[in-house]
Design an enzyme around this catalytic site. Structure first.
Site, PDB file in Angstrom:
ATOM      1  N   SER A  40      -5.289   3.403  -3.597  1.00 53.32           N
ATOM      2  CA  SER A  40      -5.870   3.939  -2.387  1.00 53.32           C
ATOM      3  C   SER A  40      -5.067   5.000  -1.838  1.00 53.32           C
ATOM      4  O   SER A  40      -4.612   5.904  -2.556  1.00 53.32           O
ATOM      5  CB  SER A  40      -6.281   3.010  -1.143  1.00 53.32           C
ATOM      6  OG  SER A  40      -7.298   3.400  -0.443  1.00 53.32           O
ATOM      7  N   ASP A 155     -12.462   2.187  -4.473  1.00 48.32           N
ATOM      8  CA  ASP A 155     -11.025   1.746  -4.109  1.00 48.32           C
ATOM      9  C   ASP A 155     -10.109   0.691  -4.612  1.00 48.32           C
ATOM     10  O   ASP A 155     -10.787  -0.345  -4.869  1.00 48.32           O
ATOM     11  CB  ASP A 155     -11.206   1.546  -2.403  1.00 48.32           C
ATOM     12  CG  ASP A 155      -9.966   1.701  -1.510  1.00 48.32           C
ATOM     13  OD1 ASP A 155      -8.997   1.482  -2.049  1.00 48.32           O
ATOM     14  OD2 ASP A 155     -10.028   1.970  -0.493  1.00 48.32           O
TER      15      ASP A 155
END
Length: 310
Positions: A40, A155
């Site tokens: 991320s 993510d």
């Protein structure tokens, strides 16, 4: 004491800017980062560092304001599974450093994403740096997922917000975690602050200001009334939680627990941790403050490590 570092950078939105300060602290104290991994927001900082462009990245983040953030949000009107395409953000990153193969970066770099189809963690150690980053930052429902072959990637923090087991290790290195999802209590704002009646009376007395008994009694009654109101509000905490904040909190709890699990499975030698509610996901306009906090937190963690090693 080893000064060679395998560094892992966790997920956490704008709090990921703390990784810049963490890296600065390590380097200023003579540590050498020999490999890096991130997911991320951590994947962006990991990629910029491994490309040798962290200084330029820091300069760019320091000039980010709310207007620039809004300009980078490319609304995805034709999609039913995301709000934002995510293409503008990648184009902005490419202004800092052109895309390049991960295997050609200055040090081994691992970018981690999550596969919606197989529910597996996916590690990128070769191929396009920005394709890997774009996959790793794909917050569900916000960014459009990235399809690579038969994988549909989102993510990396969904499965593992702190991918300690993914970083490429070398002989004699130490494992350092820059964790920005520290366990924290949900902030519950209360419009009524407690009144320190005794403290105020002592302060007035110490300054030689006489307090009539009638005024003292009124202050005490006011303090008791405020305490009663605060207590009644505390009994109904559910009224302070909206549908959106409830979903957000569920995500935060998942991230916190997955981070704790990662730490138990692969304990780092140095663990620098920022509280999850220190900053919000979109506090990018607080870059200078967040970077400074990241540096302070890493220095404190290194102090603890070095005391144990002496």
């Amino acid at each position: 004491m080893s000064k060679r570092v395998a560094l892992v950078l966790g997920s956490g939105g704008a709090r990921g800017l703390a990784h810049i300060g963490a890296i600065e602290a390590l380097e200023e104290r003579g540590y050498t980062i020999t490999s890096i991994a991130g997911c991320s927001m951590g994947s962006i900082i990991a990629g910029m560092y491994a490309a040798g462009e962290l200084k330029r990245a820091k300069e760019w983040f320091l000039q980010v304001d709310k207007q620039l953030i809004l300009r980078m949000i490319d609304i995805n009107l034709l999609s039913s599974n995301s709000l934002v395409k995510g293409e503008r953000i990648i184009k902005e990153l490419e202004k800092i450093v052109p895309d390049r193969p991960i295997e050609n970066l200055n040090i081994p770099c691992t970018i981690v994403a999550s596969d919606m189809i197989s529910t597996d963690e996916v590690s990128f150690r070769s191929g396009s740096l920005f394709e890997a980053i774009r996959a790793s930052i794909s917050i569900p429902l916000f960014f459009k997922p990235v399809q690579i072959g038969n994988r549909l990637l989102i993510d990396g923090g969904i499965l593992n917000p702190l991918p300690l087991h993914m970083v490429q290790r070398t002989d004699g290195d130490i494992l350092v975690a820059s964790d920005i999802s520290g366990k924290d209590k949900i902030p519950m704002n209360n419009e009524y602050e407690p009144i320190d009646v005794e403290g105020k009376l002592k302060d007035l007395t110490s300054r030689g200001i006489p307090v009539p008994k009638s005024v003292e009694n009124q202050l005490r009654r006011l303090g008791e009334r405020v305490d009663a109101i605060r207590e009644s509000h505390a009994k109904d905490l559910g009224s302070k939680v909206s549908f959106v904040s409830l979903l957000d909190r569920m995500s935060d709890m998942q991230i916190q627990q997955n981070t704790l699990l990662a730490l138990r499975l692969t304990p780092p030698d140095v663990h620098a941790v920022m509280r999850q509610y220190a900053y919000t996901t979109f506090d990018f306009d607080k870059a200078e403050e967040i970077i400074a906090d990241g540096k302070r937190i890493m220095n404190e963690a290194l102090d603890r490590y070095e005391r144990l090693e002496d």
